[in-house]
Design a protein around this motif. Structure first.
Motif, PDB file in Angstrom:
ATOM      1  N   SER A 265     -38.601   5.422 -82.423  1.00 48.06           N
ATOM      2  CA  SER A 265     -37.503   6.001 -81.643  1.00 48.06           C
ATOM      3  C   SER A 265     -37.846   7.358 -81.055  1.00 48.06           C
ATOM      4  CB  SER A 265     -36.251   6.118 -82.517  1.00 48.06           C
ATOM      5  OG  SER A 265     -35.822   4.835 -82.936  1.00 48.06           O
ATOM      6  N   ASP A 266     -38.685   8.129 -81.746  1.00 47.63           N
ATOM      7  CA  ASP A 266     -39.043   9.450 -81.226  1.00 47.63           C
ATOM      8  C   ASP A 266     -39.879   9.334 -79.953  1.00 47.63           C
ATOM      9  OD1 ASP A 266     -37.694  10.659 -83.260  1.00 47.63           O
ATOM     10  OD2 ASP A 266     -39.462  11.014 -84.513  1.00 47.63           O
ATOM     11  N   THR A 267     -40.606   8.249 -79.823  1.00 49.45           N
ATOM     12  CA  THR A 267     -41.487   8.054 -78.667  1.00 49.45           C
ATOM     13  C   THR A 267     -40.820   7.229 -77.575  1.00 49.45           C
ATOM     14  OG1 THR A 267     -43.423   8.114 -80.114  1.00 49.45           O
ATOM     15  CG2 THR A 267     -43.739   7.179 -77.915  1.00 49.45           C
ATOM     16  N   TYR A 268     -40.091   6.196 -78.003  1.00 48.74           N
ATOM     17  CA  TYR A 268     -39.518   5.248 -77.045  1.00 48.74           C
ATOM     18  C   TYR A 268     -37.997   5.246 -77.115  1.00 48.74           C
ATOM     19  CZ  TYR A 268     -44.322   3.539 -76.835  1.00 48.74           C
ATOM     20  OH  TYR A 268     -45.682   3.448 -76.682  1.00 48.74           O
ATOM     21  N   SER A 269     -37.407   6.269 -76.571  1.00 53.63           N
ATOM     22  CA  SER A 269     -35.949   6.314 -76.432  1.00 53.63           C
ATOM     23  C   SER A 269     -35.612   7.267 -75.299  1.00 53.63           C
ATOM     24  CB  SER A 269     -35.267   6.762 -77.736  1.00 53.63           C
ATOM     25  OG  SER A 269     -35.594   8.100 -78.045  1.00 53.63           O
ATOM     26  N   TYR A 270     -34.489   7.030 -74.676  1.00 53.30           N
ATOM     27  CA  TYR A 270     -34.038   7.899 -73.595  1.00 53.30           C
ATOM     28  C   TYR A 270     -32.550   7.697 -73.398  1.00 53.30           C
ATOM     29  CZ  TYR A 270     -34.310   3.684 -70.660  1.00 53.30           C
ATOM     30  OH  TYR A 270     -34.143   2.433 -70.153  1.00 53.30           O
ATOM     31  N   THR A 271     -31.953   8.530 -72.580  1.00 56.96           N
ATOM     32  CA  THR A 271     -30.529   8.441 -72.285  1.00 56.96           C
ATOM     33  C   THR A 271     -30.340   8.095 -70.811  1.00 56.96           C
ATOM     34  OG1 THR A 271     -29.973  10.060 -73.990  1.00 56.96           O
ATOM     35  CG2 THR A 271     -28.330   9.662 -72.291  1.00 56.96           C
ATOM     36  N   SER A 272     -29.472   7.136 -70.545  1.00 48.18           N
ATOM     37  CA  SER A 272     -29.144   6.752 -69.171  1.00 48.18           C
ATOM     38  C   SER A 272     -27.738   7.243 -68.836  1.00 48.18           C
ATOM     39  CB  SER A 272     -29.180   5.230 -69.004  1.00 48.18           C
ATOM     40  OG  SER A 272     -30.488   4.741 -69.116  1.00 48.18           O
ATOM     41  N   CYS A 273     -27.565   7.608 -67.574  1.00 49.32           N
ATOM     42  CA  CYS A 273     -26.238   7.979 -67.098  1.00 49.32           C
ATOM     43  C   CYS A 273     -25.687   6.821 -66.266  1.00 49.32           C
ATOM     44  CB  CYS A 273     -26.303   9.246 -66.251  1.00 49.32           C
ATOM     45  SG  CYS A 273     -24.681   9.797 -65.670  1.00 49.32           S
ATOM     46  N   TYR A 274     -24.588   6.270 -66.713  1.00 51.30           N
ATOM     47  CA  TYR A 274     -23.905   5.204 -65.972  1.00 51.30           C
ATOM     48  C   TYR A 274     -22.942   5.865 -64.979  1.00 51.30           C
ATOM     49  CZ  TYR A 274     -25.768   1.633 -69.108  1.00 51.30           C
ATOM     50  OH  TYR A 274     -26.606   0.794 -69.794  1.00 51.30           O
ATOM     51  N   GLU A 275     -22.886   5.292 -63.786  1.00 49.10           N
ATOM     52  CA  GLU A 275     -22.182   5.952 -62.690  1.00 49.10           C
ATOM     53  C   GLU A 275     -21.204   5.023 -61.975  1.00 49.10           C
ATOM     54  OE1 GLU A 275     -25.282   8.995 -60.785  1.00 49.10           O
ATOM     55  OE2 GLU A 275     -26.125   6.989 -61.057  1.00 49.10           O
ATOM     56  N   ILE A 276     -20.307   5.640 -61.222  1.00 46.27           N
ATOM     57  CA  ILE A 276     -19.427   4.927 -60.301  1.00 46.27           C
ATOM     58  C   ILE A 276     -20.064   4.988 -58.922  1.00 46.27           C
ATOM     59  CG2 ILE A 276     -17.096   4.775 -59.343  1.00 46.27           C
ATOM     60  CD1 ILE A 276     -16.222   6.749 -61.593  1.00 46.27           C
ATOM     61  N   ILE A 277     -20.122   3.852 -58.245  1.00 40.69           N
ATOM     62  CA  ILE A 277     -20.602   3.866 -56.866  1.00 40.69           C
ATOM     63  C   ILE A 277     -19.526   3.315 -55.930  1.00 40.69           C
ATOM     64  CG2 ILE A 277     -23.047   3.689 -57.423  1.00 40.69           C
ATOM     65  CD1 ILE A 277     -22.877   0.687 -56.729  1.00 40.69           C
ATOM     66  N   ARG A 278     -19.507   3.814 -54.715  1.00 46.20           N
ATOM     67  CA  ARG A 278     -18.651   3.293 -53.652  1.00 46.20           C
ATOM     68  C   ARG A 278     -19.356   3.532 -52.316  1.00 46.20           C
ATOM     69  NH1 ARG A 278     -15.756   6.395 -50.462  1.00 46.20           N
ATOM     70  NH2 ARG A 278     -14.212   4.752 -50.172  1.00 46.20           N
ATOM     71  N   ARG A 279     -19.018   2.729 -51.320  1.00 44.20           N
ATOM     72  CA  ARG A 279     -19.649   2.843 -50.006  1.00 44.20           C
ATOM     73  C   ARG A 279     -19.088   4.046 -49.262  1.00 44.20           C
ATOM     74  NH1 ARG A 279     -18.546  -0.395 -45.322  1.00 44.20           N
ATOM     75  NH2 ARG A 279     -17.069  -1.514 -46.639  1.00 44.20           N
ATOM     76  N   LYS A 280     -19.968   4.906 -48.774  1.00 45.06           N
ATOM     77  CA  LYS A 280     -19.539   6.143 -48.110  1.00 45.06           C
ATOM     78  C   LYS A 280     -18.665   5.866 -46.888  1.00 45.06           C
ATOM     79  CE  LYS A 280     -23.414   9.148 -49.410  1.00 45.06           C
ATOM     80  NZ  LYS A 280     -24.596   9.903 -48.943  1.00 45.06           N
ATOM     81  N   SER A 281     -19.018   4.843 -46.128  1.00 46.26           N
ATOM     82  CA  SER A 281     -18.334   4.599 -44.862  1.00 46.26           C
ATOM     83  C   SER A 281     -17.018   3.843 -45.016  1.00 46.26           C
ATOM     84  CB  SER A 281     -19.252   3.812 -43.916  1.00 46.26           C
ATOM     85  OG  SER A 281     -19.584   2.555 -44.485  1.00 46.26           O
ATOM     86  N   ALA A 282     -16.710   3.375 -46.234  1.00 43.20           N
ATOM     87  CA  ALA A 282     -15.501   2.568 -46.435  1.00 43.20           C
ATOM     88  C   ALA A 282     -14.275   3.470 -46.561  1.00 43.20           C
ATOM     89  CB  ALA A 282     -15.644   1.705 -47.683  1.00 43.20           C
ATOM     90  N   ALA A 283     -13.207   3.088 -45.849  1.00 42.67           N
ATOM     91  CA  ALA A 283     -11.935   3.793 -46.032  1.00 42.67           C
ATOM     92  C   ALA A 283     -11.425   3.528 -47.446  1.00 42.67           C
ATOM     93  CB  ALA A 283     -10.923   3.309 -45.000  1.00 42.67           C
ATOM     94  N   ARG A 284     -10.929   4.553 -48.087  1.00 37.64           N
ATOM     95  CA  ARG A 284     -10.497   4.424 -49.479  1.00 37.64           C
ATOM     96  C   ARG A 284      -9.000   4.145 -49.518  1.00 37.64           C
ATOM     97  NH1 ARG A 284     -12.477   8.521 -54.166  1.00 37.64           N
ATOM     98  NH2 ARG A 284     -14.440   7.869 -53.221  1.00 37.64           N
ATOM     99  N   THR A 285      -8.626   2.989 -50.058  1.00 41.28           N
ATOM    100  CA  THR A 285      -7.214   2.627 -50.139  1.00 41.28           C
ATOM    101  C   THR A 285      -6.540   3.434 -51.250  1.00 41.28           C
ATOM    102  OG1 THR A 285      -7.536   0.861 -51.770  1.00 41.28           O
ATOM    103  CG2 THR A 285      -7.801   0.271 -49.446  1.00 41.28           C
ATOM    104  N   PRO A 286      -5.220   3.544 -51.218  1.00 41.92           N
ATOM    105  CA  PRO A 286      -4.515   4.243 -52.299  1.00 41.92           C
ATOM    106  C   PRO A 286      -4.820   3.656 -53.672  1.00 41.92           C
ATOM    107  CG  PRO A 286      -3.049   3.928 -50.438  1.00 41.92           C
ATOM    108  CD  PRO A 286      -4.308   3.176 -50.111  1.00 41.92           C
ATOM    109  N   ALA A 287      -4.926   2.332 -53.765  1.00 40.87           N
ATOM    110  CA  ALA A 287      -5.219   1.700 -55.060  1.00 40.87           C
ATOM    111  C   ALA A 287      -6.597   2.100 -55.559  1.00 40.87           C
ATOM    112  CB  ALA A 287      -5.114   0.180 -54.927  1.00 40.87           C
ATOM    113  N   GLU A 288      -7.584   2.097 -54.650  1.00 41.23           N
ATOM    114  CA  GLU A 288      -8.934   2.490 -55.059  1.00 41.23           C
ATOM    115  C   GLU A 288      -8.980   3.951 -55.473  1.00 41.23           C
ATOM    116  OE1 GLU A 288     -13.326   3.344 -53.265  1.00 41.23           O
ATOM    117  OE2 GLU A 288     -11.987   2.061 -52.095  1.00 41.23           O
TER     118      GLU A 288
END
Length: 312
Positions: A265-288
């Motif tokens: 574990s000291d050699t083979y471990s790391y932390t990942s960051c999970y993210e939210i993605i959305r399309r930049k060009s998309a209009a964002r609805t109130p629900a979204e």
């Protein structure tokens, strides 16, 4: 004649086809559409004629979409999502109406802190008329769903950066290298395992991480199998034939039952960051917008993102 413009009739035919594809066949779609199989068949045939394509195969072998059918199905999902977005943005104003498509990576349900269920519950307690759908896919499919308009929001681990997408950090996940109980290294203590032992073993590669995105020490691995999602990697590890990285929160259930263990574990471990993605060009609805707000609130409330923790 191939389709040159989209009419109301075409939208009706596409809606029927979409339902048939979602249901997996004419007979199962019959109750959903409240029409006879003969009528459904006529609609699909008319759509195929309009498009100049064969959309599905039906017969003794069962129902299946053709490659063109899958392409039209994906495009129709994006089309109807855009129509719902238009209705929400133009007619709904700030009312939470229409459809909301959420796509998430396959292993998140086991995370001890981030729970999408909490966000869905909080959203459900609001005054809304939103048809919510949740899809589970590997990271590269999540990206394509968001880019193609099939999902408003994607949640997962994204090792590459696409200029068309916005990224917001959501939660952290520790990753470790695991082997199964039938693997030759399973019963050996870490001090008796060398780096060369690990490098010479057969590994299962995370199919959504390209070779040039791997750290130097993982490029020495002997990759003999691969999977596009975490569950696929887990099957390969549990076979005892391969080593692979798994999220600790996902592997814990198997480790407690003695089916897997982490290595070095000291050699083979790391932390990942999970993210939210959305399309930049998309209009964002109130629900979204509201659902995104609830996602961020969940992350902040449980302190799920730590900027000082190195990630990859």
């Amino acid at each position: 004649m191939a389709l040159t413009s989209v009419s109301n009739v075409d939208l009706k035919l596409l809606s029927v086809f979409r339902t048939v594809a979602q249901c997996g066949g004419f007979s199962l779609a019959q109750a959903e559409l409240n029409v006879s199989q003969a009528t459904i068949s006529i609609h699909i045939k008319n759509l195929e004629t309009r498009l100049g394509l064969t959309l599905c195969q039906r017969g003794r072998g069962g129902f299946a979409l053709t490659d063109d059918g899958q392409r039209v199905y994906d495009a129709s999902n994006a089309l109807f999502n855009h129509l719902e977005d238009f209705r929400s943005l133009v007619l709904g104003f700030e009312t939470l109406v229409g459809e909301l498509q959420i796509a998430i990576i396959d292993n998140s349900v086991f995370h001890p802190e981030f729970q999408l269920a909490n966000v869905i519950r909080n959203f459900g307690q609001l005054d809304h008329s939103v048809d919510l759908s949740v899809h589970v896919s590997p990271p590269n499919s999540l990206e394509q769903m968001v880019l193609g308009g099939q999902a408003h929001i994607g949640i997962g681990y994204f090792p590459r950066r696409l200029a068309q997408l916005d990224y917001d950090p959501l939660y952290m996940s520790e990753m470790q290298l695991y082997c199964g109980q039938d693997h030759p290294l399973f019963d050996r203590d870490d001090p008796d395992i060398s780096v060369s032992d690990v490098e010479n073993a057969d590994h299962a590669q995370r199919g959504y991480v390209s070779y040039d995105q791997l750290p130097e020490n993982e490029r020495q691995f002997n990759y003999a199998a691969r999977a596009q999602n975490i569950e696929g990697l887990a099957h390969l590890v549990l076979s005892g034939q391969y080593l692979a990285f798994l999220p600790v929160h996902y592997a814990d259930q198997f480790e407690r039952n003695g089916k897997v263990r982490p290595l070095l574990s000291d050699t083979y471990s790391y932390t990942s960051c999970y993210e939210i993605i959305r399309r930049k060009s998309a209009a964002r609805t109130p629900a979204e917008r509201k659902f995104h707000e609830l996602l961020i609130s969940e992350s902040i409330e449980h302190d799920l993102v730590h900027p000082d923790v190195p990630t990859r």
